[in-house]
Design an enzyme around this catalytic site. Structure first.
Site, PDB file in Angstrom:
ATOM      1  N   ARG A  97      43.745  -4.181  27.871  1.00  0.00           N
ATOM      2  CA  ARG A  97      44.782  -4.426  27.064  1.00  0.00           C
ATOM      3  C   ARG A  97      45.420  -5.646  27.065  1.00  0.00           C
ATOM      4  NH1 ARG A  97      41.551  -1.040  23.698  1.00  0.00           N
ATOM      5  NH2 ARG A  97      41.647   1.464  23.922  1.00  0.00           N
ATOM      6  N   HIS A 136      27.801  -1.207  21.699  1.00  0.00           N
ATOM      7  CA  HIS A 136      28.866   0.078  21.743  1.00  0.00           C
ATOM      8  C   HIS A 136      26.986   0.446  20.669  1.00  0.00           C
ATOM      9  CE1 HIS A 136      32.338   2.212  20.474  1.00  0.00           C
ATOM     10  NE2 HIS A 136      31.726   2.171  18.926  1.00  0.00           N
ATOM     11  N   HIS A 150      46.135   3.870  25.338  1.00  0.00           N
ATOM     12  CA  HIS A 150      47.251   3.958  24.668  1.00  0.00           C
ATOM     13  C   HIS A 150      48.417   4.426  24.423  1.00  0.00           C
ATOM     14  CE1 HIS A 150      43.776   2.626  22.140  1.00  0.00           C
ATOM     15  NE2 HIS A 150      43.454   3.666  22.715  1.00  0.00           N
ATOM     16  N   ASP A 159      34.238   3.796  30.693  1.00  0.00           N
ATOM     17  CA  ASP A 159      35.563   3.425  29.240  1.00  0.00           C
ATOM     18  C   ASP A 159      37.068   3.590  29.248  1.00  0.00           C
ATOM     19  OD1 ASP A 159      35.547   2.480  26.629  1.00  0.00           O
ATOM     20  OD2 ASP A 159      34.546   4.216  25.759  1.00  0.00           O
ATOM     21  N   HIS A 214      32.843  -0.789  31.835  1.00  0.00           N
ATOM     22  CA  HIS A 214      33.690  -0.167  31.134  1.00  0.00           C
ATOM     23  C   HIS A 214      34.858  -0.119  30.912  1.00  0.00           C
ATOM     24  CE1 HIS A 214      32.479   0.631  26.632  1.00  0.00           C
ATOM     25  NE2 HIS A 214      33.639   0.422  26.695  1.00  0.00           N
TER      26      HIS A 214
END
Lengths: 315, 435, 177
Positions: free
Chosen positions: B62, B179, B309, B305, B58
């Site tokens: 991007r 999810h 960002h 995960d 996971h």
């Protein structure tokens, strides 16, 4: 004290000292003196990223009575509404030399973000952040209660206050629960179960779903505004039913204790959470809350901005 | 005696025995007590632990779309640094990985980067919209050989769509990685719903919004006799449901992220969005339930995960900020801190939870192999007695949103080998040109 | 600490100041005493009592807090605001006698003059201080002084009053540098 961000991080003695200072400032304002030179040369920015005319003008009046220069930076027509980040806004205010920023913002924690960041160095006053806190409102409410029911005392020991309505979305309720209990009052939250947060059991307050059973025993009934948008969001069937269970009308007011008072942070929805007869009754101290708001906010600005050079380390 | 390419000397295998590992070309050619023959490179690893290369099921890379946050290359380097030899690139890119074209592009970018295998995950539904199935067959049959399908970031919330997806993937030996988040119960939700959210005035995200979907989906999986994987389990109640489902024989696996093994919802008290993540940080009670479930095998794997960002997505008010935190470079250290150093798990179990089992779930045949003669030389050498300080300015990811900035963490990845090639030497990732 | 004024010294000084005030103002009919909190307020009350004894009529006496008018607020920790009490007869066209315990830099009195200006327009403003220790930073002078105490700047003058400190005494702390 450098910032006022929440009641949570305000000690009882700091709270009492703000109330005492407000008391003296109110006496000054009552007399011939309308303007004090105390904050002459200081710049206070009202950064209102969310509409609130009453809170803004209250802070503005407070700052002006202390001779501070006030700059209003409101959402409408400012860059805040054009998607400028809080960081850029803060850096702009820093560049303008703001000694204090009074911030109203729709995001919970916005005031704390401003204070904790390195974006600006002035004091931060939380004038309401999302559904988190509204510390100056709680202080003016406590001031009003003390003036009416505990004149001459420091705290609110022995009083019982019912806070009625949309507790879930209310920053006024959060701040008041913390402050009133800190000052020794017993707080009862009265609301439909849908409008109480999960986790409310950890608050220093008791909870009731039954307004009628609470009303004869309290010294203060503080009504909360019900936002129109809650109607469409399944919190209660309709306005009529809400009013029937949780509205304060003339009939309910009859069962209130001798000497007890009715409060509302405004703006009111007359006919929904409070009836016109109640709002305009002798028990209502709602307009007085507005008057006291100015003194309390003067006290907050005084406490935060005196000695500020000391804390900033420039001494 | 023929010379071999590399010998790793004196490291402790997952089962606790100390051996030398001999690598020739892409493979492990021997695991022996004391290798005394010639070798081109000798890696001294006494006191270290060697594990099969870590496999992340996971990861958000991007690319395509948000290369400012992460690229396949930068994510691969961060992965290698963290001891990974395989990543699974989530489908929520722009464009969404819902066609063979996109998954092949991501797969090729991974091969070109060359630090590890990048296995694309295909979207379950077109555009992650939860309405129509994406080209599952085309992605499965592409060079990327997609076996894991997920709308991660979004829940496949429509029960009929979920049922159809579970049925359809059976043709390809696939798995749906769900999810689990009921969208209606989490509109504008900001953090775990409980005592802390009540205090902070941030909109709550109830545990039941996760648990209700898990319960529904294990029942659906049972009904259509398919294979389900639950992404990032966060609640004690979810653990109970998985435990029940497994006891019933339902083919379900579950993952936990390193951050949910360590961090709790009270961190939101700072209103610093570096702690804002989907699903949200939960309570101490949940953290303990997750650790126990990982130790006893109810939770099968750890997955990062990893969610990079850009700065501006986190340097703002909490409710404006993006969800997600970095994970690749810190995952193994967090697992050591929470599971090994607490005595709850052995290194052998770490190898299972972070390499063997995720590779099996993803059907990554060349990954997650036991360290034995004939295996691909995918492995990581860890010094568990050293510690390091996380510095967000020094991460290899293109983003810096790590929640561990300033933390002192145990366990240093000294060396990573991907198919016999060393991608991390003495804690440093080799530069792109050096290969 | 060396004692500069004993309890009897203080009593005598206040009595003398009271007589001087009456003499200067030709009686008590126009005067208003305003003490600067904390100790100045107690001294003003004592002077008022003495004047009442002498004249046989009560003299208006109040307090004037100057905290909000200080020019060093940015540099000092926030001070509690003390009550300001103006006698009902007001100060308009009166002879206001400001009373403080120690006259030093003169900045307190400057602030007091500003505070007074916000309240009204007295005919005259006069100043009574129990101790004048010198080192003025502003052109301000006391009209009535209990005792002139030459001090060095490094020293501090401590005034104790029985109302709050349990006894009457003025002392000087620190060495002459």
């Amino acid at each position: 004290m450098r910032h006022l961000l929440s009641i949570e991080d305000l000690s009882k003695s700091d709270a009492v000292s703000i109330l005492d200072t407000a008391h003296e400032l109110a006496r000054v304002s009552d007399g011939a003196v309308k303007k004090l030179p105390t904050l002459r040369g200081r710049t206070i920015v009202n950064l209102f990223a969310e509409d609130s005319t009453r809170t803004r003008i209250s802070f503005e009046a407070a700052a002006k009575r202390l001779s501070a220069d006030v700059i209003n930076f409101s959402a409408k027509g400012s860059s805040v509404s054009k998607g400028e980040s809080l960081k850029d806004t803060a850096m702009t205010l820093q560049a303008m030399g703001a000694d204090a920023v009074v911030i109203r913002h729709s995001a919970s924690g916005a005031a704390q973000r401003l204070a904790d960041s390195q974006w600006m160095s002035g004091s931060v006053v939380n004038a309401g952040d999302g559904t988190h806190e509204h510390p100056s409102q709680a202080l003016l409410d406590a001031f009003t209660i003390r003036k009416h029911l505990r004149a001459g005392a420091h705290d609110l020991e022995g009083l019982t206050v019912a806070i009625v309505g949309d507790v879930l979305h209310s920053r006024v309720a959060r701040s008041n629960v913390l402050l009133l209990s800190k000052l020794g009052a017993k707080v009862i939250l009265v609301a439909p179960p849908t409008l109480l947060p999960v986790g409310v059991e950890s608050w220093p307050a008791t909870v009731s779903y039954d307004f009628d059973s609470v009303i004869p025993f309290v010294d203060v009934v503080m009504m909360l505004r019900v936002q129109q948008e809650r109607m469409s969001d399944l919190y209660f069937p309709n306005a009529r039913e809400y009013s029937r269970y949780f509205g304060l009308n003339a009939d309910r007011m009859k069962s209130m204790k001798q000497g007890s008072i009715v409060m509302h942070p405004g703006p009111m929805n007359r006919g929904l959470e409070i009836s016109a007869e109640v709002a305009d009754s002798a028990r209502s101290v709602i307009t007085e809350q507005v008057t006291n708001g100015v003194s309390v906010r003067m006290a907050i600005l005084y406490v935060l901005l005196t000695g500020s050079a000391l804390e900033a380390g420039s001494n | 005696m023929n010379s071999i390419d590399v010998v790793i000397k004196g490291a402790k295998l997952p089962n606790g025995t100390v051996s030398d590992i001999c690598i020739q070309g892409e493979h492990v050619v021997d695991v022996v007590k004391d290798y005394s023959g010639p070798a081109t490179h000798v890696v001294e690893a006494t006191g270290c632990v060697v594990l099969p290369g870590l496999v992340d099921l996971h990861t958000h890379l991007r690319e395509p779309g948000r290369e400012d946050a992460e690229t396949v290359l930068s994510g691969s380097q961060a992965g290698a640094k963290g001891g990974f030899t395989a990543l699974s690139a989530m489908a929520n890119t722009s464009p969404v990985a819902d066609t063979a074209g996109v998954v092949e592009q991501v797969y090729r970018l991974g091969q070109e980067a060359g630090y590890l295998d990048v296995f694309p995950i295909g979207a379950v539904t077109q555009g992650l919209r939860g309405e129509a199935l994406s080209e599952i067959g085309a992605m499965a049959d592409s060079v990327a050989r997609v076996r894991v399908f997920s709308d991660d970031g979004h829940c496949v919330s429509d029960p009929l769509v979920m049922r159809r997806a579970l049925e359809y993937i059976k043709k390809f030996d696939g798995v749906v990685a769900q999810h689990a988040q009921d969208p209606r119960m989490t509109v504008d939700s900001q953090m775990n719903e409980g005592i802390v959210s009540a205090r902070l005035g941030l909109k709550g995200w109830p545990a039941v919004a996760e648990e209700a979907i898990i319960a529904r989906d294990v029942l659906l999986t049972d009904h259509v006799n398919s294979r389900l994987h639950i992404c990032h389990l966060t609640t004690a109640g979810g653990v109970e449901i998985i435990r029940w489902a497994k006891a019933r024989g339902i083919d379900v696996t579950a993952e936990v992220t390193p951050h949910h093994l360590l961090l709790t919802d009270d961190l939101a008290g700072s209103y610093d969005p570096v702690y804002k993540v989907n699903p949200p940080l939960r309570t101490e009670h949940d953290v303990h339930a997750l650790r126990e479930a990982l130790a006893d095998g109810t939770i099968d794997i750890v997955a990062t995960d990893h969610a990079p960002h850009p700065l501006e997505a986190k340097e703002c008010e909490w409710q404006e900020a993006a969800f997600g935190m970095l994970g690749l470079e810190t995952a193994l250290s967090i697992v050591q801190k929470t599971m090994i150093d607490s005595g709850m798990m052995s290194w052998e179990q770490v190898a299972e939870r972070m390499s063997l089992t995720p590779a099996r779930i993803g059907r990554y045949a060349d990954q997650g192999q036991q360290l034995a003669k004939g295996a691909f030389a995918n492995l990581v050498v860890i010094n568990p007695t050293k510690s390091w300080r996380v510095d967000r300015d020094l991460v290899l990811s293109n983003s810096s949103n790590t929640p561990y900035h300033g933390h002192e963490l145990p366990g240093v990845v000294e060396h990573t080998f991907f198919k016999g090639k060393q991608t991390v030497i003495n804690g440093e990732v080799i530069s792109k040109g050096a290969k | 600490m060396s004692i500069a004024l004993s309890a009897p010294d203080i009593k005598r000084a206040l009595t003398r100041i009271s007589h001087e005030i009456l003499e200067r103002n030709q009686g008590s009919s126009s005067i208003v005493l305003l003490g600067i909190p904390t100790r100045g307020a107690h001294l003003a009350a004592r002077i008022a009592t003495i004047i009442t004894e002498i004249e046989g009529v009560a003299v208006p006496c109040g307090t004037l807090d100057i905290t909000l008018f200080r020019d060093d607020l940015r540099l000092r920790a926030p001070k509690a605001i003390m009550p300001t009490t103006i006698p009902p007869s007001g100060i308009e066209d009166k002879d206001v006698i400001l009373v403080d315990d120690v006259l030093f830099s003169g900045r307190t009195i400057r602030a007091a003059l500003d505070a007074l200006g916000e309240i009204g327009r007295p005919r005259t403003v006069q100043l009574a201080a129990l101790v004048d220790r010198g080192h003025r930073e502003l052109p301000i002078k006391a009209d009535f002084v209990g005792k002139n105490l030459p001090t060095s700047k490094s020293q501090s003058v401590r005034v104790l009053l029985s109302e709050i400190d349990g006894r009457d005494e003025v002392g000087i702390e620190g060495e002459v540098l």
